[in-house]
Motif scaffolding. Structure first.
Motif, PDB file in Angstrom:
ATOM      1  N   PRO A 267       0.810  -1.215   0.000  1.00  0.00           N
ATOM      2  CA  PRO A 267       0.000   0.000   0.000  1.00  0.00           C
ATOM      3  C   PRO A 267       0.844   1.266   0.000  1.00  0.00           C
ATOM      4  CG  PRO A 267      -0.049  -1.036   2.159  1.00  0.00           C
ATOM      5  CD  PRO A 267       0.629  -1.994   1.239  1.00  0.00           C
ATOM      6  N   ARG A 268       0.241   2.335  -0.476  1.00  0.00           N
ATOM      7  CA  ARG A 268       0.907   3.631  -0.481  1.00  0.00           C
ATOM      8  C   ARG A 268       1.280   4.012   0.948  1.00  0.00           C
ATOM      9  NH1 ARG A 268      -3.074   6.120  -2.066  1.00  0.00           N
ATOM     10  NH2 ARG A 268      -3.675   7.276  -0.192  1.00  0.00           N
ATOM     11  N   GLY A 269       2.503   4.430   1.137  1.00  0.00           N
ATOM     12  CA  GLY A 269       2.982   4.792   2.461  1.00  0.00           C
ATOM     13  C   GLY A 269       4.046   3.849   2.984  1.00  0.00           C
ATOM     14  N   VAL A 270       4.049   2.600   2.525  1.00  0.00           N
ATOM     15  CA  VAL A 270       5.079   1.645   2.966  1.00  0.00           C
ATOM     16  C   VAL A 270       6.457   2.110   2.502  1.00  0.00           C
ATOM     17  CG1 VAL A 270       5.944  -0.710   2.708  1.00  0.00           C
ATOM     18  CG2 VAL A 270       3.527  -0.312   3.143  1.00  0.00           C
ATOM     19  N   GLU A 271       6.495   2.700   1.302  1.00  0.00           N
ATOM     20  CA  GLU A 271       7.772   3.222   0.807  1.00  0.00           C
ATOM     21  C   GLU A 271       8.340   4.260   1.773  1.00  0.00           C
ATOM     22  OE1 GLU A 271       9.719   5.426  -3.122  1.00  0.00           O
ATOM     23  OE2 GLU A 271       7.616   4.797  -3.124  1.00  0.00           O
ATOM     24  N   GLU A 272       7.477   5.106   2.321  1.00  0.00           N
ATOM     25  CA  GLU A 272       7.931   6.102   3.299  1.00  0.00           C
ATOM     26  C   GLU A 272       8.455   5.422   4.561  1.00  0.00           C
ATOM     27  OE1 GLU A 272       5.411   9.731   3.785  1.00  0.00           O
ATOM     28  OE2 GLU A 272       4.055   8.625   2.468  1.00  0.00           O
TER      29      GLU A 272
ATOM     30  N   ALA B 223      -4.991   4.125   8.712  1.00  0.00           N
ATOM     31  CA  ALA B 223      -6.209   4.799   8.254  1.00  0.00           C
ATOM     32  C   ALA B 223      -6.510   4.434   6.806  1.00  0.00           C
ATOM     33  CB  ALA B 223      -6.053   6.314   8.400  1.00  0.00           C
ATOM     34  N   HIS B 224      -5.454   4.344   5.998  1.00  0.00           N
ATOM     35  CA  HIS B 224      -5.624   3.979   4.585  1.00  0.00           C
ATOM     36  C   HIS B 224      -6.134   2.542   4.449  1.00  0.00           C
ATOM     37  CE1 HIS B 224      -4.831   3.677   0.301  1.00  0.00           C
ATOM     38  NE2 HIS B 224      -4.003   2.669   0.511  1.00  0.00           N
TER      39      HIS B 224
ATOM     40  N   GLY C 102     -11.948   1.009   3.764  1.00  0.00           N
ATOM     41  CA  GLY C 102     -12.978   0.262   3.053  1.00  0.00           C
ATOM     42  C   GLY C 102     -12.603  -0.180   1.654  1.00  0.00           C
ATOM     43  N   LYS C 103     -11.417   0.151   1.187  1.00  0.00           N
ATOM     44  CA  LYS C 103     -11.013  -0.205  -0.178  1.00  0.00           C
ATOM     45  C   LYS C 103     -10.380  -1.597  -0.253  1.00  0.00           C
ATOM     46  CE  LYS C 103     -10.298   4.572  -1.658  1.00  0.00           C
ATOM     47  NZ  LYS C 103      -9.341   5.568  -2.194  1.00  0.00           N
ATOM     48  N   TYR C 104     -10.059  -2.160   0.901  1.00  0.00           N
ATOM     49  CA  TYR C 104      -9.456  -3.487   0.943  1.00  0.00           C
ATOM     50  C   TYR C 104     -10.439  -4.461   1.581  1.00  0.00           C
ATOM     51  CZ  TYR C 104      -4.957  -1.083   0.212  1.00  0.00           C
ATOM     52  OH  TYR C 104      -3.933  -0.325  -0.284  1.00  0.00           O
TER      53      TYR C 104
ATOM     54  N   ASP D 158      -7.148  -9.015   3.286  1.00  0.00           N
ATOM     55  CA  ASP D 158      -6.003  -8.204   2.862  1.00  0.00           C
ATOM     56  C   ASP D 158      -5.613  -7.196   3.938  1.00  0.00           C
ATOM     57  OD1 ASP D 158      -5.706  -9.490   0.446  1.00  0.00           O
ATOM     58  OD2 ASP D 158      -6.934  -8.064  -0.676  1.00  0.00           O
ATOM     59  N   VAL D 159      -6.615  -6.640   4.595  1.00  0.00           N
ATOM     60  CA  VAL D 159      -6.326  -5.698   5.681  1.00  0.00           C
ATOM     61  C   VAL D 159      -5.505  -6.372   6.763  1.00  0.00           C
ATOM     62  CG1 VAL D 159      -7.337  -4.377   7.580  1.00  0.00           C
ATOM     63  CG2 VAL D 159      -8.299  -4.185   5.291  1.00  0.00           C
ATOM     64  N   LEU D 160      -5.878  -7.588   7.155  1.00  0.00           N
ATOM     65  CA  LEU D 160      -5.155  -8.316   8.190  1.00  0.00           C
ATOM     66  C   LEU D 160      -3.706  -8.574   7.778  1.00  0.00           C
ATOM     67  CD1 LEU D 160      -7.829 -10.936   9.330  1.00  0.00           C
ATOM     68  CD2 LEU D 160      -7.006  -8.960  10.626  1.00  0.00           C
ATOM     69  N   LYS D 161      -3.506  -8.985   6.531  1.00  0.00           N
ATOM     70  CA  LYS D 161      -2.163  -9.284   6.042  1.00  0.00           C
ATOM     71  C   LYS D 161      -1.304  -8.019   5.990  1.00  0.00           C
ATOM     72  CE  LYS D 161      -3.634 -13.165   3.097  1.00  0.00           C
ATOM     73  NZ  LYS D 161      -3.783 -13.613   1.695  1.00  0.00           N
TER      74      LYS D 161
END
Length: 206
Positions: free
Chosen positions: A109-114, A162-163, A167-169, A173-176
């Motif tokens: 997800p976006r943000g992991v790169e940060e 928060a991302h 509700g988009k996942y 997938d959220v748990l993983k």
């Protein structure tokens, strides 16, 4: 610096530096993970596992030296804590990569790169700081900056959660993904534990 009448075992400094250099290697593997395809991720995981084993060997070498040394450069419990905290960083980074492969995560997800960029910067700072344990000079900026990076990592982690829960996942997938970003956050916390230990050592030795 306190005056000592007895010689001290100095090999610890080299071993701490080697452990920190290995963490830098691990952080580079984390960076490689971003954007890698499935086969590349598996290969990166193997290399990370080898780096984690090298970290374990470095930690065991420090413990062995600690148990066989009558005189140590600073308090034994601080040596043990510093070695353990460095080992924790490598363990968390290896766990994160392993989870990505085990869960077959195609896109993080976006943000992991940060998150990973913060860990990479913390790894570089930690490796730069370890040689200064010999003199206890020029370390203040190190633990101040690591504390700032850990605060930054906390903010990134909260945004990522928060991302994930927007509700988009789907639930699985959220748990993983949450487990992966949580482990990366634990790595950031472990960097702060190392910096706090270095600060404690410096204060005692001043």
């Amino acid at each position: 610096m306190r005056f000592r009448l007895t010689p001290r075992e100095t090999s610890f400094y080299d071993m701490f530096a080697a452990s920190a250099d290995n963490i830098v290697s691990g952080s580079k593997l984390l960076m490689e993970l971003l954007g890698a395809d499935s086969s590349a991720k598996a290969e990166i995981a193997e290399r990370m596992r080898a780096a984690e084993h090298a970290g374990d060997d470095a930690t065991h070498a420090i413990f062995h030296q600690l148990n066989s040394s009558f005189i140590t450069p600073f308090d034994r419990e601080d040596i043990y804590t510093l070695a353990s905290s460095l080992d924790d960083i490598m363990d968390f980074m290896e766990e994160a990569v392993d989870l990505v492969v085990l869960y077959n995560i195609e896109k993080l997800p976006r943000g992991v790169e940060e998150q990973i960029e913060v860990l990479s910067r913390a790894a570089d700072l930690t490796a730069e700081a370890m040689p200064h344990l010999r003199t206890m000079n020029n370390l203040t900026e190190y633990w101040i900056e690591i504390n700032r990076l850990e605060n930054q990592a906390d903010q990134i982690h909260r945004k990522l959660l928060a991302h994930l829960f927007n509700g988009k996942y789907d639930a699985m997938d959220v748990l993983k993904l949450k487990q992966i970003v949580d482990v990366l956050e634990e790595a950031a916390d472990a960097f702060e534990h190392v910096a706090n230990t270095v600060e404690t050592i410096a204060v005692k030795e001043s």
